[in-house]
Design a protein around this motif. Structure first.
Motif, PDB file in Angstrom:
ATOM      1  N   LEU A   1     -52.349  29.882  29.317  1.00 49.40           N
ATOM      2  CA  LEU A   1     -51.194  30.185  30.179  1.00 49.40           C
ATOM      3  C   LEU A   1     -50.207  31.066  29.415  1.00 49.40           C
ATOM      4  O   LEU A   1     -49.739  32.092  29.931  1.00 49.40           O
ATOM      5  N   ALA A   2     -49.912  30.668  28.182  1.00 52.02           N
ATOM      6  CA  ALA A   2     -48.948  31.422  27.380  1.00 52.02           C
ATOM      7  C   ALA A   2     -49.453  32.840  27.124  1.00 52.02           C
ATOM      8  O   ALA A   2     -48.690  33.805  27.211  1.00 52.02           O
TER       9      ALA A   2
ATOM     10  N   ALA B   1     -41.461  31.645  32.821  1.00 55.00           N
ATOM     11  CA  ALA B   1     -42.432  30.551  32.979  1.00 55.00           C
ATOM     12  C   ALA B   1     -41.887  29.357  33.744  1.00 55.00           C
ATOM     13  O   ALA B   1     -42.598  28.747  34.552  1.00 55.00           O
ATOM     14  N   ASP B   2     -40.621  29.036  33.530  1.00 53.52           N
ATOM     15  CA  ASP B   2     -40.071  27.844  34.176  1.00 53.52           C
ATOM     16  C   ASP B   2     -39.262  28.154  35.430  1.00 53.52           C
ATOM     17  O   ASP B   2     -38.689  27.239  36.047  1.00 53.52           O
TER      18      ASP B   2
ATOM     19  N   GLU C   1     -52.844  25.267  28.013  1.00 54.44           N
ATOM     20  CA  GLU C   1     -51.499  25.823  27.887  1.00 54.44           C
ATOM     21  C   GLU C   1     -51.511  27.110  27.050  1.00 54.44           C
ATOM     22  O   GLU C   1     -50.705  28.005  27.280  1.00 54.44           O
TER      23      GLU C   1
ATOM     24  N   ARG D   1     -45.169  28.610  35.794  1.00 57.68           N
ATOM     25  CA  ARG D   1     -46.170  27.923  34.978  1.00 57.68           C
ATOM     26  C   ARG D   1     -47.020  26.992  35.855  1.00 57.68           C
ATOM     27  O   ARG D   1     -48.241  26.949  35.725  1.00 57.68           O
TER      28      ARG D   1
ATOM     29  N   ALA E   1     -43.289  35.863  30.208  1.00 60.11           N
ATOM     30  CA  ALA E   1     -43.186  34.578  29.505  1.00 60.11           C
ATOM     31  C   ALA E   1     -41.822  33.942  29.736  1.00 60.11           C
ATOM     32  O   ALA E   1     -41.705  32.715  29.848  1.00 60.11           O
TER      33      ALA E   1
ATOM     34  N   LEU F   1     -49.133  34.883  30.409  1.00 60.44           N
ATOM     35  CA  LEU F   1     -47.724  35.163  30.725  1.00 60.44           C
ATOM     36  C   LEU F   1     -47.171  36.204  29.758  1.00 60.44           C
ATOM     37  O   LEU F   1     -46.432  37.117  30.163  1.00 60.44           O
TER      38      LEU F   1
END
Lengths: 410, 214
Positions: free
Chosen positions: B122-123, B135-136, B119, B103, B132, B126
């Motif tokens: 981004l979502a 992401a982290d 955001e 992310r 998705a 992803l």
């Protein structure tokens, strides 16, 4: 995510190396901060304790020992002087005022000083409770003595011979505390003040003698001689009548009497010079540590730059300006420096405070870490300047890096 | 005003390194929304061409216009801005910032382009690339296939009108190569972006509208 956060992420990605660099910087900073605090507070304390006294006249011997024992109360006296000679000096036209000091005993490590009412005036000491001593075996205690031992007017204390807490006690001659002094921030806070005649009284059976009218206890509480012999005190704390006395009186005393004259200001400076050699050595050692730490940051950043050149090239392709990349490298270095300096200051002040607490427990030098030394701003500024100058080298390298060349080399 | 129908215009582009001409392209135009393949063996000047288009290198001669703006005539700062806003790059090495999360890699691309944090975008990206769930994750922990998707996500997150990809498939097996190309073409279509892929990989030649042989 922004570039400063990215700089933190880079540091967090290699925690051991980051910790190592921060620790090195912190140790150098802590040592320098501690030395600055110690020397500044020692100088301040010596100056404050010595300022009220222009000249000390005592027995011949080491002048430094004379000052340490009669002004700073941390050493044994060089001996005693005859009361007749002291009285003769008091009458000298270059003497504006003279305060007698008769030493010999201590109360739990705090020196018992036989003196007169003028002693309080020297240090501008005021009573916080009770009254001044006016008769034999009455005592006024300094604020630190009262605080540490829970003393208040009406309490009884007993002296012991010498400065050590384990010296032979004079249980048969207790003092009654009649007054407690307000804090002065000087040596008086750690003293027990009694009349000169009280000291003589306690030591009568040791061959002591009665006081004279001129330099005896206040209130005229004279004690007649019981064993005969010469009347003695430890020293006279003299205030000059004229500036010229500073040049003439010490010479006069040293040349024409059996006594010794010593200047607290001069001896304090000499003491600081003596201690200063060690302090200076430690200071250089700390500076070398600091330089090594700053160079280690340079090495770390240069190595990081090398391993991260593709990251930098990538950031350029994403639109980062060369100055932003230089800022990224600089931010990483400055974060290391900042953490090291802040931790170092905390460690230095913490160490000073811990040592101060330990010394205070022994009734000695009241060092505190809860204060700033004037040189600390320069220390922080110096470290910041040297560190940033060092970090600029890899930052400029990052600035000049060509993304196309770097990507092509991959 | 009618937008320039050409997304990319190259005129008299020449790059000489050490007395050797590595690229000589008299004229080349790519239309808006077109997918174009630049095909050639190693050393034929494909990467040099992409670097010149992206404003990462200054050509010895010639001009490159991107979306109507002359990349070659711009000052370095303006070139960086133009690249950040209007060009998405997929590098051969798929290079990601390893210490940052997936992310955050995408957020960096938004921020360096001077765009506000988005955001939702981004979502969307992803999700569209099927990453998705990652992401982290830290980028350094990704597999090659996952890193490839993240690299594509980063290139398209700002909805650039021009997507450049340098050897995006050459290190991949056939299945991965096809998948990577599918993703690139789909994302370019989704953004309405012009796609230029430079490669020596002959497996992809049939997938493009046009081809430039170097």
């Amino acid at each position: 995510m922004n570039l400063p956060r990215l700089a933190l992420a880079y540091l967090a990605a290699r925690p051991f190396a980051t910790l190592l660099h921060v620790t090195m910087l912190a140790l150098g900073t802590a040592t320098l901060a501690f030395l600055l605090l110690f020397t500044h507070q020692a100088e301040e304390r010596l100056a404050k304790d010595a300022k009220p006294v222009d000249l000390v006249v005592g027995a011949k011997g080491s002048p430094l020992q004379l000052i340490l024992s009669t002004v700073f109360h941390v050493d044994v006296p060089t001996g005693n002087i005859g009361l007749d000679e002291a009285e003769a000096l008091v009458a000298h036209p270059m003497v504006a005022a003279a305060t007698p000091v008769a030493l010999g005993d201590s109360f739990r490590g705090h020196r018992i000083v036989g003196t007169d009412a003028s002693f309080l005036g020297l240090y501008d000491a005021k009573l916080a409770a009770g009254r001044d001593f006016s008769a034999d075996m009455e005592a006024v205690v300094g604020s630190e003595v009262a605080r540490r031992h829970g003393l208040a007017p009406g309490a009884k204390i007993t002296g012991a011979h010498g400065l050590a807490q384990s010296g032979p006690a004079h249980d048969e001659h207790p003092y009654e505390v009649v007054g407690v002094l307000a804090p002065t921030g000087t040596v008086v806070d750690r003293l027990v003040l009694v009349s000169v005649s009280s000291v003589w009284h306690v030591h009568e059976h040791h061959g002591g003698a009665a006081p004279s009218p001129a330099l005896a206890a206040p209130g005229g509480a004279m004690r007649p001689p019981s064993q005969g012999g010469r009347l003695e005190i430890t020293a006279l704390l003299v205030k000059y009548a004229t500036p010229l006395a500073a040049a003439m009186l010490p010479r006069f005393v040293n040349a024409t009497t059996a006594m010794q004259a010593a200047s607290p200001a001069y001896e304090s400076a000499r003491l600081l010079d003596l201690v200063g050699v060690g302090v200076e050595t430690l200071r250089w050692f700390a500076l070398v540590m600091m330089a090594s730490a700053v160079l280690s940051v340079l090495a770390a950043l240069t190595a990081a730059l090398q391993s991260r050149r593709y990251d930098l090239a990538l950031l350029r392709t994403l639109g980062a300006r060369p100055a932003a990349l230089a800022g990224l490298v600089l931010a990483e270095g400055v974060t290391l420096l900042g953490a090291g300096v802040i931790l170092g200051l905390a460690l230095g002040h913490g160490a000073a405070h811990a040592l101060g607490a330990w010394l205070a427990a022994s009734g000695s030098f009241a060092l505190t870490g809860l204060a700033w030394a004037p040189g600390e701003a320069m220390l922080v500024g110096g470290v910041a300047a040297a560190g940033i100058a060092t970090c600029l080298v890899p930052a400029v390298q990052a600035y000049l890096s060509d993304p196309a060349t770097l990507l092509a080399k991959r | 005003m009618t937008p320039n129908p050409a997304m990319l215009e190259v005129r008299g582009l020449r790059q000489v390194f050490g007395g050797r001409t590595v690229l000589d392209l008299p004229e080349w135009t790519v239309a808006r929304g077109e997918a174009c393949l630049v095909l050639g063996p190693s050393g034929s000047g494909k990467s040099t061409l992409l670097n010149a288009i992206a404003g990462l290198a200054t050509p010895t001669a010639g001009t490159v216009r991107v979306d109507g703006e002359s990349m070659t005539d711009l000052a370095p700062a303006a070139r960086d801005r133009l690249r950040a806003r209007r060009i998405g790059l997929v590098l051969q090495t798929l290079h990601l910032i390893g210490v940052a999360s997936v992310r955050d890699n995408l957020r960096l691309a938004q921020r360096l382009a001077g765009l506000p944090p988005d955001e939702a975008r981004l979502a969307e990206v992803l999700e569209g690339l099927g990453i998705a769930a990652l992401a982290d994750a830290k980028a350094r922990d990704l597999s090659v296939g996952e890193a490839q998707r993240v690299a594509i996500a980063r290139a398209v997150v700002n909805r650039p009108p021009l997507l450049l990809a340098d050897e995006p498939t050459s290190a991949l097996d056939d299945a991965s190569c096809a998948l990577a190309l599918d993703l690139l073409l789909a994302q370019a279509r989704a953004c309405g972006a012009t796609l230029v892929v430079a490669t020596h990989d002959q497996r992809v030649r049939e997938r493009f509208d046009r081809r430039l042989d170097l």
